[in-house]
Scaffold this active site. Structure first.
Site, mmCIF file in Angstrom:
data_model
loop_
_atom_site.group_PDB
_atom_site.id
_atom_site.type_symbol
_atom_site.label_atom_id
_atom_site.label_comp_id
_atom_site.label_asym_id
_atom_site.label_seq_id
_atom_site.Cartn_x
_atom_site.Cartn_y
_atom_site.Cartn_z
ATOM 1 N N GLY A 290 83.148 -22.961 34.956
ATOM 2 C CA GLY A 290 82.081 -22.486 35.822
ATOM 3 C C GLY A 290 81.128 -21.531 35.113
ATOM 4 O O GLY A 290 80.845 -21.656 33.918
ATOM 5 N N SER A 291 80.630 -20.559 35.857
ATOM 6 C CA SER A 291 79.559 -19.703 35.354
ATOM 7 C C SER A 291 79.985 -18.743 34.247
ATOM 8 O O SER A 291 79.119 -18.089 33.643
ATOM 9 C CB SER A 291 78.947 -18.911 36.515
ATOM 10 O OG SER A 291 78.284 -19.785 37.404
#
Length: 568
Positions: A290-291
């Site tokens: 993810g981020s």
């Protein structure tokens, strides 16, 4: 007449003497022949016996006759960095039988069952009736079991002292230490690594003597290890997740001070060690991170020389490529500076950063930071990352915000450490000095990139999604990551894999702390379940409890707000 008689008598006597001598010669020859024949027979018998012994020596043990009679091998103690015992050998009694001396197998089984109620009746019966000289009945008894069996007074039953591996901390560091089998041979974790370094060969040759085995000191700090496992265990229950994990990594040496993943197992009684839910997710599991990957995307753009902290990217509208549309979770609908792209975690801004570098440059940077190849470390349980077979523009765009390729959480932490120092160090579970680390470290990003990423990490903790990771006095910085999980080939809106990647103290980072939590639920009704609300607090609690143990002194003079480069 008398002379003739005497002459005849003499002749008769002479003839008799010759006959006797001939008889003696014949009898003596036969006796000698018999002796030689007897010797030949005995030699033949002994040769046959010797031949059979050699033959049986090369045969595999008969499975029906029970395990081979051998003594378990010795192993060195495993110590943490402060000398605390993590694993050691203890003496234990094992139960065996001599079937040839067993009078009544049924009686033996009946009496043994009173002490060992889980004794396998049919299997034990076949062992006792096998007629062999030795069979194991139960390995590694407790002292109480041994005493109770001795009190039964069963003939043909005995005990042999063996060695058993004992882990004083139980589950505390199970995924790191690993396991040994019934013969005290390493089969997982660092126990297996030590065997592969030559201990197994010493054991096979009988040279692994206890007095000759030096303890093996690890980089693990048992105090910090306990804190890490305690915090992720609490988070597992608090957020009703299916799994959680965390790692504490020394930025300057690559030493792993603590690493845990729950659910885990007790190596003293590893009945569930092979359950798929008890996987070591930190090194043996691969995930879309993810981020947290935006850390590398921004660092890549800065390191390319084509982007600075003052650069701006248009995030006014979504990006459509093929059948995919890239949107921001909380879009600002305007042009963003690089710091804003980072603290607002803009997917659109990250995609445009990757586009500046290009497809080949993007993949090369991730490879340079060690995120796409199998990690090299002592722990055997390390998964291989996955990536598209052929990188296209759509793959580069999705990879910019952590989708489309998978890596291990531990590799993500190692890569982040490289962003904090500029050098990529292979992680180690063994002690390593800064001098040794500097000798093997590879320069992977520029000093400008390092300073910029330190600034952005601290900014995100003050102004962005990492606020809940703040610990007063320790200047924490980091990046959140909330990734939707892929279910049946599609991203599921209600299943997330969250992470928080942190470093501290940010003016000169010494440690990376990464937490993960798999499929967390809201802590309270109405609350969200994003990484900033669950993964970040895990990191904050670990730092709050362990920073002083790690030798990091709190400093409050730096507790001042960081200025955003531009918010226009």
């Amino acid at each position: 007449m008398i002379k003739l008689f005497r002459r005849k008598a003499a002749l008769s006597t002479s003839s008799a003497s010759i006959v006797v001598d001939a008889a003696r010669m014949t009898t003596g020859g036969r006796a000698k022949t018999r002796v030689l024949m007897t010797m030949a027979v005995f030699f033949s018998i002994y040769a046959a016996i010797a031949g059979r012994l050699v033959y049986f020596g090369f045969q595999e043990p008969d499975p029906g006759a029970g395990p081979a009679s051998r003594v378990t091998a010795s192993r060195p103690d495993l110590l943490d960095r402060n000398g605390e015992v993590l694993a050691t050998d203890i003496k234990t009694a094992s139960l065996f039988a001599e079937p040839r001396r067993i009078v009544d197998a049924d009686e033996v089984i009946e009496k043994l069952s009173t002490v060992l109620p889980d004794l396998q009746i049919e299997q034990t019966y076949h062992k006792l009736k096998s007629g062999s000289g030795f069979v194991w009945l139960r390995r590694q008894l407790t002292p109480r079991q041994q005493a109770d069996i001795m009190a039964l007074g069963l003939p043909g039953i005995g005990f042999r002292t063996e060695k058993r591996r004992f882990y004083p901390g139980g589950t505390t560091a199970s995924h790191i230490l690993g396991l040994t089998n019934i013969d005290n041979q390493g089969i997982a974790g660092l126990e297996k690594y030590i065997d592969d370094q030559g201990l197994a060969d010493l054991q096979a040759t009988g040279l692994a003597l206890p007095e000759d085995l030096e303890p093996v000191r690890l980089s693990i700090d048992l105090r910090v290890q306990h804190i890490v496992r305690d915090e992720i265990s609490q988070a597992l229950n608090r957020y009703h997740a299916i799994a959680a994990g965390a790692v504490v990594l020394n930025v300057k040496t690559g030493e792993i001070l603590a690493m845990a993943s729950v659910p885990d197992f007790d190596p003293n009684n590893p009945v569930n060690a092979l359950d798929k839910d008890h996987l070591n997710r930190m090194s043996a599991g691969v995930y879309e991170m993810g981020s947290t990957i935006k850390s590398f995307t921004t660092a890549m753009a800065l390191d390319s020389g084509k982007v600075t902290l003052e650069s701006r990217f248009d995030a006014t509208r979504p990006i459509t490529i093929g059948r995919q549309t890239i949107r921001d979770f909380h879009g600002k609908g305007r042009v963003l500076t690089v710091p804003e792209v980072f603290i607002y975690s803009s997917n659109i801004g990250s995609a445009r950063e990757a586009d500046v570098v290009g497809i080949e440059g993007h993949r090369e940077f991730l490879e340079r930071l060690g995120l796409l190849s199998r990690m090299q470390t002592e722990l055997p349980e390390v998964a291989r990352p996955t990536e598209p077979k052929v990188w296209k523009k759509v793959h580069s765009i999705t990879a910019s915000f952590g989708h489309g390729f998978t890596t291990t959480p531990l590799q993500t932490a190692v890569g982040a450490a490289a962003l904090m120092t500029g050098k990529l160090l292979p992680p180690t579970f063994l002690p390593r000095t800064e001098e040794a680390a500097n000798a093997i470290g590879q320069k992977v990003v520029s000093d400008y990139t390092v300073e910029s990423m330190r600034y952005l990490y601290r900014l995100n903790a003050e102004k962005g999604s990492g606020k809940r990771a703040e610990v007063p006095g320790y200047r924490v910085g980091g990046k959140t990551g909330t990734a939707e999980k892929v279910v049946n080939g599609r991203y599921a809106k209600d299943k997330r894999f969250n992470a928080f990647l942190a470093a501290f103290p940010m003016e000169d980072p010494e440690y990376i702390v990464l937490s993960i939590i798999d499929e967390p639920k809201s802590e309270k009704p109405g609350m969200a379940a994003t990484a900033g609300l669950n993964a970040a607090p895990i990191v904050a609690n670990i730092i709050r409890r362990s920073a002083s143990l790690l030798g990091v002194k709190p400093e409050f003079s730096h507790e001042s707000e960081t200025t955003v480069v531009s918010t226009e």
